[in-house]
Design an enzyme around this catalytic site. Sequence first.
Site, PDB file in Angstrom:
ATOM      1  N   GLU A 134      -0.373  14.607 -26.806  1.00 40.57           N
ATOM      2  CA  GLU A 134      -0.208  15.533 -27.941  1.00 40.57           C
ATOM      3  C   GLU A 134       1.128  16.266 -27.834  1.00 40.57           C
ATOM      4  OE1 GLU A 134      -2.058  15.249 -30.418  1.00 40.57           O
ATOM      5  OE2 GLU A 134      -3.612  14.079 -29.437  1.00 40.57           O
TER       6      GLU A 134
ATOM      7  N   TRP B 155       3.571  13.938 -29.142  1.00 37.73           N
ATOM      8  CA  TRP B 155       3.574  13.935 -30.620  1.00 37.73           C
ATOM      9  C   TRP B 155       4.405  15.113 -31.134  1.00 37.73           C
ATOM     10  CZ3 TRP B 155       2.442  10.579 -34.292  1.00 37.73           C
ATOM     11  CH2 TRP B 155       1.526   9.554 -34.030  1.00 37.73           C
TER      12      TRP B 155
ATOM     13  N   TRP C 281       0.765  11.527 -58.494  1.00 41.38           N
ATOM     14  CA  TRP C 281      -0.173  12.549 -58.036  1.00 41.38           C
ATOM     15  C   TRP C 281      -0.800  13.257 -59.231  1.00 41.38           C
ATOM     16  CZ3 TRP C 281      -1.028  11.858 -53.079  1.00 41.38           C
ATOM     17  CH2 TRP C 281      -0.001  11.433 -52.236  1.00 41.38           C
TER      18      TRP C 281
ATOM     19  N   ASN D 225      -7.728  20.417 -35.177  1.00 41.09           N
ATOM     20  CA  ASN D 225      -6.952  19.232 -35.567  1.00 41.09           C
ATOM     21  C   ASN D 225      -7.768  18.211 -36.358  1.00 41.09           C
ATOM     22  OD1 ASN D 225      -4.567  17.461 -35.441  1.00 41.09           O
ATOM     23  ND2 ASN D 225      -5.909  16.189 -34.187  1.00 41.09           N
TER      24      ASN D 225
ATOM     25  N   TRP E 275       0.762  15.831 -51.393  1.00 41.59           N
ATOM     26  CA  TRP E 275       0.719  16.365 -50.025  1.00 41.59           C
ATOM     27  C   TRP E 275       1.584  17.608 -49.859  1.00 41.59           C
ATOM     28  CZ3 TRP E 275       5.439  16.305 -47.433  1.00 41.59           C
ATOM     29  CH2 TRP E 275       6.419  15.451 -47.931  1.00 41.59           C
TER      30      TRP E 275
ATOM     31  N   TRP F 190       0.913  16.138 -42.347  1.00 32.78           N
ATOM     32  CA  TRP F 190       0.636  15.915 -43.774  1.00 32.78           C
ATOM     33  C   TRP F 190       1.041  14.525 -44.200  1.00 32.78           C
ATOM     34  CZ3 TRP F 190      -2.446  17.863 -47.277  1.00 32.78           C
ATOM     35  CH2 TRP F 190      -3.058  19.086 -46.968  1.00 32.78           C
TER      36      TRP F 190
HETATM   37  C1  LIG Z   1      -2.192  18.063 -41.699  1.00 35.75           C
HETATM   38  C2  LIG Z   1      -1.813  18.585 -40.327  1.00 35.75           C
HETATM   39  C3  LIG Z   1      -0.994  19.698 -40.220  1.00 35.75           C
HETATM   40  C4  LIG Z   1      -0.619  20.189 -38.942  1.00 35.75           C
HETATM   41  N1  LIG Z   1       0.201  21.282 -38.868  1.00 35.75           N
HETATM   42  C5  LIG Z   1       0.618  21.732 -37.649  1.00 35.75           C
HETATM   43  C6  LIG Z   1       1.504  22.843 -37.539  1.00 35.75           C
HETATM   44  O1  LIG Z   1       1.988  23.398 -38.521  1.00 35.75           O
HETATM   45  N2  LIG Z   1       1.832  23.272 -36.278  1.00 35.75           N
HETATM   46  C7  LIG Z   1       1.354  22.664 -35.153  1.00 35.75           C
HETATM   47  O2  LIG Z   1       1.684  23.097 -34.047  1.00 35.75           O
HETATM   48  N3  LIG Z   1       0.534  21.603 -35.242  1.00 35.75           N
HETATM   49  C8  LIG Z   1       0.143  21.121 -36.439  1.00 35.75           C
HETATM   50  N4  LIG Z   1      -0.712  20.047 -36.510  1.00 35.75           N
HETATM   51  C9  LIG Z   1      -1.109  19.368 -35.267  1.00 35.75           C
HETATM   52  C10 LIG Z   1      -2.419  19.861 -34.619  1.00 35.75           C
HETATM   53  O3  LIG Z   1      -3.437  19.906 -35.563  1.00 35.75           O
HETATM   54  C11 LIG Z   1      -2.286  21.224 -33.945  1.00 35.75           C
HETATM   55  O4  LIG Z   1      -1.150  21.261 -33.118  1.00 35.75           O
HETATM   56  C12 LIG Z   1      -3.524  21.518 -33.069  1.00 35.75           C
HETATM   57  O5  LIG Z   1      -4.687  21.500 -33.859  1.00 35.75           O
HETATM   58  C13 LIG Z   1      -3.372  22.853 -32.388  1.00 35.75           C
HETATM   59  O6  LIG Z   1      -4.490  23.182 -31.641  1.00 35.75           O
HETATM   60  P1  LIG Z   1      -4.420  23.287 -30.050  1.00 35.75           P
HETATM   61  O7  LIG Z   1      -3.307  24.174 -29.657  1.00 35.75           O
HETATM   62  O8  LIG Z   1      -5.773  23.630 -29.568  1.00 35.75           O
HETATM   63  O9  LIG Z   1      -4.029  21.793 -29.678  1.00 35.75           O
HETATM   64  P2  LIG Z   1      -4.242  20.909 -28.378  1.00 35.75           P
HETATM   65  O10 LIG Z   1      -5.124  19.789 -28.776  1.00 35.75           O
HETATM   66  O11 LIG Z   1      -4.631  21.690 -27.202  1.00 35.75           O
HETATM   67  O12 LIG Z   1      -2.787  20.269 -28.178  1.00 35.75           O
HETATM   68  C14 LIG Z   1      -1.781  20.914 -27.386  1.00 35.75           C
HETATM   69  C15 LIG Z   1      -0.536  21.142 -28.186  1.00 35.75           C
HETATM   70  O13 LIG Z   1       0.050  19.904 -28.571  1.00 35.75           O
HETATM   71  C16 LIG Z   1       0.654  20.028 -29.848  1.00 35.75           C
HETATM   72  N5  LIG Z   1      -0.015  19.104 -30.771  1.00 35.75           N
HETATM   73  C17 LIG Z   1      -1.308  18.715 -30.742  1.00 35.75           C
HETATM   74  N6  LIG Z   1      -1.540  17.793 -31.696  1.00 35.75           N
HETATM   75  C18 LIG Z   1      -0.369  17.607 -32.336  1.00 35.75           C
HETATM   76  C19 LIG Z   1       0.027  16.781 -33.414  1.00 35.75           C
HETATM   77  N7  LIG Z   1      -0.815  15.931 -34.020  1.00 35.75           N
HETATM   78  N8  LIG Z   1       1.304  16.857 -33.832  1.00 35.75           N
HETATM   79  C20 LIG Z   1       2.189  17.681 -33.228  1.00 35.75           C
HETATM   80  N9  LIG Z   1       1.861  18.482 -32.199  1.00 35.75           N
HETATM   81  C21 LIG Z   1       0.601  18.444 -31.755  1.00 35.75           C
HETATM   82  C22 LIG Z   1       0.447  21.456 -30.301  1.00 35.75           C
HETATM   83  O14 LIG Z   1       1.603  22.201 -29.977  1.00 35.75           O
HETATM   84  C23 LIG Z   1      -0.747  21.890 -29.483  1.00 35.75           C
HETATM   85  O15 LIG Z   1      -0.812  23.265 -29.259  1.00 35.75           O
HETATM   86  C24 LIG Z   1      -1.089  19.539 -37.783  1.00 35.75           C
HETATM   87  C25 LIG Z   1      -1.910  18.409 -37.911  1.00 35.75           C
HETATM   88  C26 LIG Z   1      -2.273  17.939 -39.166  1.00 35.75           C
HETATM   89  C27 LIG Z   1      -3.150  16.731 -39.274  1.00 35.75           C
END
Ligand SMILES: Cc1cc2nc3c(=O)[nH]c(=O)nc-3n(C[C@H](O)[C@H](O)[C@H](O)COP(=O)(O)OP(=O)(O)OC[C@H]3O[C@@H](n4cnc5c(N)ncnc54)[C@H](O)[C@@H]3O)c2cc1C
Length: 472
Positions: free
Chosen positions: A278, A281, A310, A345, A363, A386
């Site tokens: 993650e 990512w 859309w 997420n 979107w 998105w």
């Molecule tokens: C439509 C959509 C919009 C999103 N918008 C954002 C946003 O604005 N900011 C954001 O930080 N994340 C975003 N995410 C990614 C992800 O959903 C969140 O980072 C995550 O839910 C944060 O929770 P956590 O800290 O418990 O994550 P954990 O699962 O503990 O992951 C650890 C860290 O990894 C990073 N991370 C995790 N998943 C992703 C991912 N898919 N893409 C990029 N980084 C990731 C985050 O910094 C997160 O804190 C988005 C995902 C989707 C599908």
Amino acid sequence: MKNLVWFRRDLRAQDNRALFEAAQTAQDGVVAVYAVTPQQWMQHDDAACKVQFWLANVQSLSQSLAKLNIPLLILKSDTFAELPKKLVALAKKHQCGSLFFNREYEVNEVLRDDQVARACDTAGISVQRFHDRVIIPPREISTKEGRFYGVFTPYRKVWDTKLMEHVIVLPAPKKQKSIDVPASTVPTSVKGFKSPKDIDALWPAGEKEAQRRLIAFADHIAEYSTGRDLPAIDGTSRLSGYLAAGVISPRQCAAMALEASGGTINEQDEGARVWVSELAWRDFYTHVMVGSPRVSMHRPFKSKTEAINWRDDQGDLEAWQQGRTGYPIVDAGMRQLNQTGWMHNRLRMVTAMFLTKHLLIDWRLGERYFMENLIDGDLAANNGGWQWSASTGTDSVPYFRIFNPFSQSKRFDTEGEFIKKMCPELKEVPAKALHDGAKLTKAIADLEVEYPPYVVDYKEGRERALAAFKAL
Ligand SMILES: Cc1cc2nc3c(=O)[nH]c(=O)nc-3n(C[C@H](O)[C@H](O)[C@H](O)COP(=O)(O)OP(=O)(O)OC[C@H]3O[C@@H](n4cnc5c(N)ncnc54)[C@H](O)[C@@H]3O)c2cc1C
């Protein structure tokens, strides 16, 4: 001469490249500055809860820096435009010969930093910029042809080979001799950003809190790969707001995962492996944004999808925004966002796909709504998420793989625990009925529950989306 450190979304004293280097090289001490730029934040759709969280973290940072005898000054400037002049004036006022900061990669931020660098250059102030926001700098990974990657898996393979050399965590700088510059009072609020959410209680500010969360998560990182998809449990780190504001560094996070796995992450360390993925990512989406700046200018990564027809339906958009779509898992996700400034997420994917596929709404409207409400709103990650969900981006989900909202809730919230928490009006509805359209309609009628009817029949919505994508 002193060194001036400009803090932005790197609100921490530990493992901060710019701060560390500034302290190492300062002859007469370090002065810190943070710029409050409300109009710019407005233009960037920054959420009120996020701005409030930033200010609380600036306050906490100011206290940490004060213990090191580094005064933090607050610079007020409506937009980025006045910053070059104001920063130069501030540097001169306090006899700072160099300006240090960590890079930001969004288009406006890069432009701002280049303008500041030019103004500093003219004024005889040297500028030192550092890569700090991601683990591996965006341009350090490229394809054999020297291009940016547009697909995650090959990017990740290279990223893995470079990880260890980048996971070097720096300490906070040593306490410096006291200097005669008084710190500013940090504002506790900014006009135009009033958060209705109880942010301080939900997301306490400060590096200590971010570290506490990281350590607590380390205890159950092994279960991450199984728990991360279940919104009813605390299966993820909930560090995203802290990472987005830079209260914790991604290197500190990766270092924890490595330590929890005994120094290297092997096959059996499934939880740590998936979690570090993650973080990859996170780096990847910044890499994509730098390589394809059009994605931060409201353009799809896949140009072909520009032509999607859309739907323009304000009523459906509002039902989605307010968590009134009639689909329990979608509504629970949107209400979590509205009430807490954060969404799990799995639900971000479900709600984003519901908007872009079942409702066939652009979107960009969803991206904007998320940005306006998320505490962790980050252009690269939000845009990436998105565009993935809308099938317009890198690596995106194929357009015909549309999540069925009932199957998603059955699989990831089987007992309806999360749904019932966020949609208390469904408390008495049997769990099975939450995952089945006909049973849900009957249960709502039998129990006389006030819950909105479906905004769209999901099967019809699916067919409509398939037709729109096939028409491309
Ligand atoms: C439509 C959509 C919009 C999103 N918008 C954002 C946003 O604005 N900011 C954001 O930080 N994340 C975003 N995410 C990614 C992800 O959903 C969140 O980072 C995550 O839910 C944060 O929770 P956590 O800290 O418990 O994550 P954990 O699962 O503990 O992951 C650890 C860290 O990894 C990073 N991370 C995790 N998943 C992703 C991912 N898919 N893409 C990029 N980084 C990731 C985050 O910094 C997160 O804190 C988005 C995902 C989707 C599908």
